[in-house]
Design a protein around this motif. Structure first.
Motif, mmCIF file in Angstrom:
data_model
loop_
_atom_site.group_PDB
_atom_site.id
_atom_site.type_symbol
_atom_site.label_atom_id
_atom_site.label_comp_id
_atom_site.label_asym_id
_atom_site.label_seq_id
_atom_site.Cartn_x
_atom_site.Cartn_y
_atom_site.Cartn_z
ATOM 1 N N UNK A 301 -40.783 -34.228 35.882
ATOM 2 C CA UNK A 301 -39.843 -33.971 34.792
ATOM 3 C C UNK A 301 -40.568 -33.659 33.484
ATOM 4 N N UNK A 302 -41.622 -34.408 33.207
ATOM 5 C CA UNK A 302 -42.388 -34.191 31.990
ATOM 6 C C UNK A 302 -43.081 -32.838 32.016
ATOM 7 N N UNK A 303 -43.737 -32.533 33.136
ATOM 8 C CA UNK A 303 -44.512 -31.290 33.227
ATOM 9 C C UNK A 303 -43.619 -30.059 33.182
ATOM 10 N N UNK A 304 -42.459 -30.114 33.850
ATOM 11 C CA UNK A 304 -41.526 -28.978 33.833
ATOM 12 C C UNK A 304 -41.075 -28.693 32.399
ATOM 13 N N UNK A 305 -40.715 -29.745 31.673
ATOM 14 C CA UNK A 305 -40.264 -29.560 30.287
ATOM 15 C C UNK A 305 -41.378 -28.977 29.413
ATOM 16 N N UNK A 306 -42.581 -29.465 29.584
ATOM 17 C CA UNK A 306 -43.703 -28.974 28.766
ATOM 18 C C UNK A 306 -44.026 -27.516 29.077
ATOM 19 N N UNK A 307 -44.028 -27.139 30.356
ATOM 20 C CA UNK A 307 -44.342 -25.757 30.720
ATOM 21 C C UNK A 307 -43.242 -24.790 30.265
ATOM 22 N N UNK A 308 -42.010 -25.192 30.423
ATOM 23 C CA UNK A 308 -40.920 -24.296 30.035
ATOM 24 C C UNK A 308 -40.795 -24.149 28.523
ATOM 25 N N UNK A 309 -41.510 -24.968 27.778
ATOM 26 C CA UNK A 309 -41.550 -24.830 26.315
ATOM 27 C C UNK A 309 -42.645 -23.865 25.857
ATOM 28 N N UNK A 310 -43.455 -23.374 26.800
ATOM 29 C CA UNK A 310 -44.534 -22.435 26.463
ATOM 30 C C UNK A 310 -44.001 -21.011 26.573
ATOM 31 N N UNK A 311 -43.934 -20.268 25.482
ATOM 32 C CA UNK A 311 -43.444 -18.885 25.549
ATOM 33 C C UNK A 311 -44.264 -18.044 26.520
ATOM 34 N N UNK A 312 -43.567 -17.368 27.435
ATOM 35 C CA UNK A 312 -44.243 -16.511 28.400
ATOM 36 C C UNK A 312 -44.431 -17.139 29.760
ATOM 37 N N UNK A 313 -44.277 -18.464 29.851
ATOM 38 C CA UNK A 313 -44.379 -19.156 31.135
ATOM 39 C C UNK A 313 -43.013 -19.720 31.511
ATOM 40 N N UNK A 377 -51.695 -29.398 29.989
ATOM 41 C CA UNK A 377 -50.670 -28.418 29.623
ATOM 42 C C UNK A 377 -50.839 -27.981 28.171
ATOM 43 N N UNK A 378 -51.295 -28.886 27.315
ATOM 44 C CA UNK A 378 -51.575 -28.502 25.922
ATOM 45 C C UNK A 378 -52.685 -27.451 25.874
ATOM 46 N N UNK A 379 -53.696 -27.630 26.693
ATOM 47 C CA UNK A 379 -54.782 -26.625 26.746
ATOM 48 C C UNK A 379 -54.243 -25.289 27.263
ATOM 49 N N UNK A 380 -53.386 -25.354 28.276
ATOM 50 C CA UNK A 380 -52.815 -24.122 28.827
ATOM 51 C C UNK A 380 -51.968 -23.412 27.775
ATOM 52 N N UNK A 381 -51.209 -24.184 27.004
ATOM 53 C CA UNK A 381 -50.376 -23.589 25.942
ATOM 54 C C UNK A 381 -51.231 -22.856 24.917
ATOM 55 N N UNK A 382 -52.327 -23.451 24.524
ATOM 56 C CA UNK A 382 -53.251 -22.796 23.579
ATOM 57 C C UNK A 382 -53.853 -21.546 24.191
ATOM 58 N N UNK A 383 -54.257 -21.647 25.461
ATOM 59 C CA UNK A 383 -54.839 -20.503 26.159
ATOM 60 C C UNK A 383 -53.851 -19.350 26.219
ATOM 61 N N UNK A 384 -52.605 -19.633 26.579
ATOM 62 C CA UNK A 384 -51.572 -18.592 26.676
ATOM 63 C C UNK A 384 -51.299 -17.954 25.312
#
Length: 389
Positions: A301-313, A377-384
């Motif tokens: 639940x946590x990971x889905x919410x965090x990923x869906x908050x990243x624009x483009x993913x 996921x924070x690192x992935x958000x920055x990378x994206x």
């Protein structure tokens, strides 16, 4: 020097990336790895105690090739208790994990050019073992709109006179898709009147969130008679390194052939591992498994919410297993390129969707602690955010 058949075989992409991440970490790199499908929990205490007792009692000799009588009986009890399935001990064979089960199965049934239907995204090992066994993978594509599940119409259209088997993986690795009873029934209707086997990989059966799990062989007598159920304890009981798998089938000729093959390859699996498996099969570790499942659901639940908050993913919340299959098509459709640069620049290891037969995605395992998931996921958000095609 090498045989033609060995040259068609590729290294497991998930294992290769996991090894690469470990090497980088050993070299001092701050790598976060979400590539391996490996629970971060300890093996249940009751299983640990069982193997210690087995060592102390000298249970270190050969057993029968399919397994010791007590472990075969324990598998039968488990299948009856959980799914109402009636098997006899001589219809069970224990293997060195599900890969060994699949290897034995396809070595036993495939002739050159026989076809095996494989829904995609698929576990990376399925097409490789089929190819090595002389078969031809027939891949059926799925996507978010279908819930990453094949339809009866797709299955019907894929069947030819050369079709030998269908692989069903529920819950799925890598998508977490779970087939309902009615969906399995509909696929079973398509198979009626054929000689097509179903290889049902149910490794994640106890990790289903908010809906029931249906064992393929339990749906109808016709499916029971054509299904080879493949399962083990690596995922649900946090025993990946123990390498305990098993297969169940009512088809005597098939079972006899696989026993012959195993007798000339591995013989029995580790006798001590058989003893360790029995408590988990008999339900004595269910309380610990329930704790793991609750933790996985919270992480999901946590990971889905965090990923869906990243624009483009974007990611569809999975119904089972412990993976997210994340859509990167808006950012980068080449998953190998995306994941390679993600590891190099952000020091985050994931598995490219190309390895699962469905590009434009990557697999993220949440079988690790919440702090690491949030940090990764924070690192992935920055990378994206900084990604340049």
């Amino acid at each position: 020097m090498l045989s033609q058949r060995i040259q068609v075989l590729s290294e497991s992409l998930t294992m290769a990336i996991t090894a690469q991440a470990r090497e980088l970490k050993a070299a001092g790199e701050d790598v976060l790895s979400f590539s391996a499908g490996e629970p971060d929990f300890d093996t249940p205490k009751v299983c640990q105690e069982a193997v210690i007792k087995a060592v102390q009692s000298g249970f270190s000799k050969y057993t029968a090739v399919p397994g010791a009588p007590e472990v075969l009986e324990a598998v039968c009890v488990k299948l009856k208790r959980d799914h109402g399935l009636e098997y006899k001990p001589n219809q069970i064979i224990t293997n060195v994990g599900a890969k060994h089960s699949l290897f034995n199965l396809f070595q036993a049934i495939l002739n050159e050019g026989d076809e095996v239907i494989i829904p995609a995204p698929y576990w990376v090992t399925y097409p490789e073992i089929v190819l090595y066994s002389g078969g031809k993978p027939v891949v059926l594509d799925t996507d978010e709109k279908s819930g990453f599940k094949i339809t009866p119409a797709q299955l019907q259209a894929a069947i030819t006179p050369k079709t030998k088997a269908l692989i069903l993986n529920t819950p799925s690795n890598p998508t977490g898709a779970v087939y309902s009873r009615s969906e399995i029934e509909a696929l079973g209707e398509v198979l009626k009147g054929t000689d097509i086997l179903v290889a049902s990989d149910e490794m994640y059966e106890k990790l289903v969130f908010g809906k029931p799990f249906t064992a393929v062989a339990s749906v109808s007598q016709d499916l029971f008679e054509r299904t080879v159920t493949i399962n083990g304890l690596s995922k649900c009981a946090a025993m990946p390194g123990w390498r305990f798998g098993y297969m169940a089938s009512p088809i005597k000729a098939l079972n006899d052939a696989i026993k012959n093959l195993q007798s000339q390859s591995t013989s029995n699996i580790c006798s001590l591992v058989q003893k360790a498996a029995i408590p988990a099969l008999l339900g004595q570790a269910d309380d610990e498994i329930a704790i793991m499942k609750a933790a996985f659901e919270k992480r999901r639940n946590m990971a889905v919410a965090l990923f869906n908050a990243i624009p483009g993913l974007s990611v569809v919340s999975p119904d089972g297993a412990f993976y997210l299959y994340i859509n990167t098509k808006e950012i980068e459709p080449d998953s190998m390129k995306f994941c390679k640069e993600l590891l190099a620049e952000a020091k985050v290891a994931t598995v490219p969707g190309a390895g699962f037969g469905c590009d434009g995605y990557f697999r993220f395992s949440f079988a690790t602690d919440e702090v690491s998931i949030e940090k990764g996921i924070a690192r992935i958000a920055t990378f994206v955010r900084n990604y340049k095609k």
